[in-house]
Scaffold this motif. Sequence first.
Motif, mmCIF file in Angstrom:
data_model
loop_
_atom_site.group_PDB
_atom_site.id
_atom_site.type_symbol
_atom_site.label_atom_id
_atom_site.label_comp_id
_atom_site.label_asym_id
_atom_site.label_seq_id
_atom_site.Cartn_x
_atom_site.Cartn_y
_atom_site.Cartn_z
ATOM 1 N N LYS A 97 -8.946 -3.415 -2.849
ATOM 2 C CA LYS A 97 -10.331 -2.965 -3.081
ATOM 3 C C LYS A 97 -10.544 -2.726 -4.567
ATOM 4 O O LYS A 97 -9.765 -2.025 -5.213
ATOM 5 N N ILE A 98 -11.634 -3.282 -5.083
ATOM 6 C CA ILE A 98 -11.939 -3.116 -6.507
ATOM 7 C C ILE A 98 -12.213 -1.658 -6.846
ATOM 8 O O ILE A 98 -11.912 -1.208 -7.954
ATOM 9 N N SER A 99 -12.741 -0.896 -5.906
ATOM 10 C CA SER A 99 -13.038 0.517 -6.170
ATOM 11 C C SER A 99 -11.766 1.297 -6.504
ATOM 12 O O SER A 99 -11.768 2.143 -7.401
ATOM 13 N N ARG A 100 -10.674 0.995 -5.829
ATOM 14 C CA ARG A 100 -9.412 1.692 -6.119
ATOM 15 C C ARG A 100 -8.824 1.234 -7.453
ATOM 16 O O ARG A 100 -8.251 2.028 -8.188
ATOM 17 N N ALA A 101 -8.982 -0.040 -7.758
ATOM 18 C CA ALA A 101 -8.514 -0.550 -9.054
ATOM 19 C C ALA A 101 -9.291 0.112 -10.186
ATOM 20 O O ALA A 101 -8.714 0.546 -11.185
ATOM 21 N N ASN A 102 -10.620 0.204 -10.027
ATOM 22 C CA ASN A 102 -11.455 0.835 -11.058
ATOM 23 C C ASN A 102 -11.141 2.313 -11.215
ATOM 24 O O ASN A 102 -11.159 2.836 -12.335
ATOM 25 N N LYS A 103 -10.847 2.991 -10.120
ATOM 26 C CA LYS A 103 -10.485 4.420 -10.190
ATOM 27 C C LYS A 103 -9.192 4.591 -11.000
ATOM 28 O O LYS A 103 -9.091 5.491 -11.833
ATOM 29 N N THR A 104 -8.233 3.697 -10.790
ATOM 30 C CA THR A 104 -6.980 3.754 -11.540
ATOM 31 C C THR A 104 -7.213 3.456 -13.018
ATOM 32 O O THR A 104 -6.693 4.153 -13.891
#
Length: 133
Positions: A97-104
């Motif tokens: 999920k891109i949302s988890r990548a962006n959060k990291t």
Amino acid sequence: GIILLLIKTGIDIDTENKKMRKYKSIAFLKLGQWIDLKKIVLIELKYNSNSVSTAGPPIPTFGVGATFPNPGPTIKTFDLFFHDDVGEETLINQFLKISRANKTLKALSQISHLKIVNHFDAMLQESKKDRRR
């Protein structure tokens, strides 16, 4: 079966001590090796899209007389790479999920010496430009 339901995975980022770890947790116990970020100079997020071949029947082509293997589903990942001060590139994580990548990436951006390049965002911006033309 029940133990597998209790296992979770994640990423911890310690911005004060400049380190990060991928972990697996069982209940309140987190297991994972810390990565020292002091020698990391570049972090990249790359988009990866791969077809997984399946054992299904081949796909016939009409009029050509040939068949092609069944390509199977496409797996899309957002791959996080670290580059150290001697040029070594290491795949750290593959996010679904891109949302988890962006959060990291957002958490890692709090560490001042790190240069972060988000190739997925650049690709999206480029595709938006192409649509406007």
